[in-house]
Design an enzyme around this catalytic site. Structure first.
Site, PDB file in Angstrom:
ATOM      1  N   ASP A   8      -5.313   3.772  -1.981  1.00  0.00           N
ATOM      2  CA  ASP A   8      -3.928   3.868  -2.436  1.00  0.00           C
ATOM      3  C   ASP A   8      -3.602   2.520  -3.073  1.00  0.00           C
ATOM      4  OD1 ASP A   8      -1.243   4.621  -2.811  1.00  0.00           O
ATOM      5  OD2 ASP A   8      -0.680   3.747  -0.884  1.00  0.00           O
ATOM      6  N   GLU A  69      -5.704   7.244  -5.843  1.00  0.00           N
ATOM      7  CA  GLU A  69      -4.467   7.864  -6.293  1.00  0.00           C
ATOM      8  C   GLU A  69      -4.138   7.397  -7.703  1.00  0.00           C
ATOM      9  OE1 GLU A  69      -0.056   7.550  -4.700  1.00  0.00           O
ATOM     10  OE2 GLU A  69      -1.355   8.584  -3.262  1.00  0.00           O
ATOM     11  N   ASP A 141       0.688   2.961   3.533  1.00  0.00           N
ATOM     12  CA  ASP A 141      -0.421   2.758   2.596  1.00  0.00           C
ATOM     13  C   ASP A 141      -1.742   3.257   3.170  1.00  0.00           C
ATOM     14  OD1 ASP A 141      -0.492   0.710   4.440  1.00  0.00           O
ATOM     15  OD2 ASP A 141      -0.445  -0.909   2.978  1.00  0.00           O
TER      16      ASP A 141
END
Length: 174
Positions: A8, A69, A141
């Site tokens: 992420d 992501e 996160d």
């Protein structure tokens, strides 16, 4: 056994999540942590820290595949640009080690885990905890990184069943 690293990306904190997938398709938590980039000097030094920190993590945990992501347009163009640069540094750390990178939008991850693309972060955190049998509250996160890894595991399993590559399994006709 396949090991998947989920990332992420962030310009201040980058979430890291690692899972193993056994031959039966079951996920097992291996590791999660934030890579803290604040306090590393100017922005270029933070990118350097991200590049080297991810490289060390890859060398330690030896993932087979990586899922990251995609960037979304947030509140400001400047923030989105920094996020894109951090994401680029993360991708460089991965491809420098000849690992495949699979990209998923946040809405795709939410859809895969919660069943709706508009799910909130708490719902994603909750589902990650249930799916990996984790106790306690996950940091956002880390939860997002594990979520993108789980999403890739699901897409990968579907692709194997269909006899196609992961990109074909996830793509939608428009």
């Amino acid at each position: 056994m396949t090991r998947i690293l989920g990332i992420d990306p962030g310009s201040q904190r980058t979430g890291i999540g690692i899972i193993d997938i056994d031959e039966g398709g079951r996920s097992r938590h291996v590791h999660h942590a934030p890579l803290i980039l604040l306090g590393e000097g100017d922005f270029s030094q933070r990118l350097k820290r991200l590049l080297h920190g991810l490289g060390e993590l890859i060398e330690t945990y030896r993932p087979d595949e990586v899922a990251i992501e995609k960037v979304f347009m947030g509140k400001s163009a400047a923030s989105a640009l920094k996020l894109g640069q951090a994401r680029g540094a993360a991708i460089c750390a991965v491809v420098m080690r000849d690992l495949p990178v699979h990209e998923y939008a946040a809405t795709e991850v939410k859809l895969a885990l919660v069943g709706k693309g508009g799910a909130d972060k708490l719902q994603v955190q909750h589902m990650v905890g249930i799916m990996l049998n984790l106790k306690g509250k996950l940091q956002p996160d880390a939860a997002d990184a594990l979520a993108v890894a789980i999403t890739h595991a699901h897409v990968r399993a579907t692709a194997q069943c269909l006899g196609v590559n992961t990109q074909q399994a996830w793509s939608r006709k428009k």
